[in-house]
Write an enzyme that holds these catalytic residues in place. Sequence first.
Site, mmCIF file in Angstrom:
data_model
loop_
_atom_site.group_PDB
_atom_site.id
_atom_site.type_symbol
_atom_site.label_atom_id
_atom_site.label_comp_id
_atom_site.label_asym_id
_atom_site.label_seq_id
_atom_site.Cartn_x
_atom_site.Cartn_y
_atom_site.Cartn_z
ATOM 1 N N LYS A 137 0.825 -1.216 0.000
ATOM 2 C CA LYS A 137 0.000 0.000 0.000
ATOM 3 C C LYS A 137 0.858 1.264 0.000
ATOM 4 O O LYS A 137 0.455 2.278 -0.557
ATOM 5 C CB LYS A 137 -0.967 0.009 1.199
ATOM 6 C CG LYS A 137 -2.096 -1.017 1.043
ATOM 7 C CD LYS A 137 -3.253 -0.730 1.983
ATOM 8 C CE LYS A 137 -4.435 -1.653 1.685
ATOM 9 N NZ LYS A 137 -5.548 -1.469 2.598
ATOM 10 N N LYS A 218 -5.716 -10.378 -5.629
ATOM 11 C CA LYS A 218 -6.962 -10.658 -4.910
ATOM 12 C C LYS A 218 -8.069 -9.668 -5.298
ATOM 13 O O LYS A 218 -7.796 -8.529 -5.662
ATOM 14 C CB LYS A 218 -6.729 -10.660 -3.401
ATOM 15 C CG LYS A 218 -6.659 -9.318 -2.744
ATOM 16 C CD LYS A 218 -6.860 -9.464 -1.236
ATOM 17 C CE LYS A 218 -6.997 -8.062 -0.641
ATOM 18 N NZ LYS A 218 -7.629 -7.999 0.625
ATOM 19 N N LYS A 221 -11.963 -4.522 -2.551
ATOM 20 C CA LYS A 221 -12.958 -3.438 -2.555
ATOM 21 C C LYS A 221 -12.454 -2.210 -3.260
ATOM 22 O O LYS A 221 -13.162 -1.543 -3.973
ATOM 23 C CB LYS A 221 -13.210 -2.996 -1.104
ATOM 24 C CG LYS A 221 -14.240 -3.734 -0.360
ATOM 25 C CD LYS A 221 -14.538 -2.963 0.929
ATOM 26 C CE LYS A 221 -14.149 -3.737 2.166
ATOM 27 N NZ LYS A 221 -12.857 -3.474 2.721
#
Length: 352
Positions: A137, A218, A221
Amino acid sequence: MKGLKKIFKNIENYCIIDLCEGMCFIMKKVLTGLQPTGVITLGNYIGAIKQMVDMQGKYDSFLFIADMHAITVPQDSIELSKNIRSLIALYIACGIDPEKHTIFLQSENIYHANISWMLECNTYYGEVSRMTQFKDKSKKNANFSVGLLTYPVLMAADILIYDIDYVPVGVDQKQHVELARDIAIRFNKKYGDIFNVPDALITKSGTKIMDLQDPLHKMSKSSDNQKGVIRLLDDEKTIRKKIMSATTDSEMSIVFDPENKPGISNLINIYSSLSGLSLAEIENKFKESNYGTFKKEVADLVVGELSIIQKKYYEILNSDLLDKVLDDGRNKTLAIAKEKYELMKNKIGIHR
Ligand code: ATP
Ligand code: LTN
């Protein structure tokens, strides 16, 4: 015997069911949280929520909305507050029974951040900076926040406050739960027996649901590419379109082989998680089918499951039930967390 003594020492924190006079059964505690960073995905449902539904009644369960984790990356405030309400409604619509879980909003319990600070002061920079999720991130935004780095310590606080035994999460969160264990063990060594040491609980088949367009990553969201992500509130047409156009391979065999056939293996995983069939049973069931037929069956299954969830969701979204559930959860968790907070402060020596 030693283990039993420890359980009884912490007995006020356990849910005790009387079986018959003189006997009691101590329920193990589970806790998990999701971030309100967007409408949750099929991956979140399979990797986190479904597990909690399956476990309900068998454990003393805590389920929360990790809104303070969500702000470790930039968020639009109006969207964020909408997502919070939506997520609570989705928890319940997915089959989470509020009578069987303590459901709460992380930011409404001020002790989480306070306890997190005390844990941070007992966590090494080297430990948090090597977390895979942080590395991933922090690459996305050169100006990442300090909160992104200390995120796993707040997560450790979420878990350790309630003396949780099991933390059901997708495999991507396993490293964070392991850090929570390390922090608990270190803290206990330094200050005495304060925390239970938790274990991660990882699902078998649906451990990691992958992006339908990019099955090497993956399903997430906050993914930029909507086409690869099934959201629980997507309409039927959209769901079918996304599944029918999922990336597969040039072969024709429906065989579970994540390394060489990541796309088809991902669809098999989804099918297995929703149908309860094993991977081998699915391979056998579809051994004569082509990819189109299999995809249609996957789509039918997903649409069937999500349409029930959506119906319930729209029924409760604007009801008083959600506030009642959160008020109850806030009051219960504040009382538990306050006790842990005072104990930690005393052990550390930050009191008058
Ligand atoms: P974000 O994109 O904001 O990072 P996310 O979709 O990755 O969000 P989280 O809120 O980080 O989801 O995760 C909530 C829970 O769902 C966690 O337990 C996580 O392990 C699980 N989970 C998330 N994505 C998947 C997935 N694709 N497959 C299985 N489990 C998942
Ligand atoms: N970091 C988790 C959400 C989360 C969580 C927790 C999960 C915050 N605190 C404690 C389990 C236990 C995530 O992004 N999925």
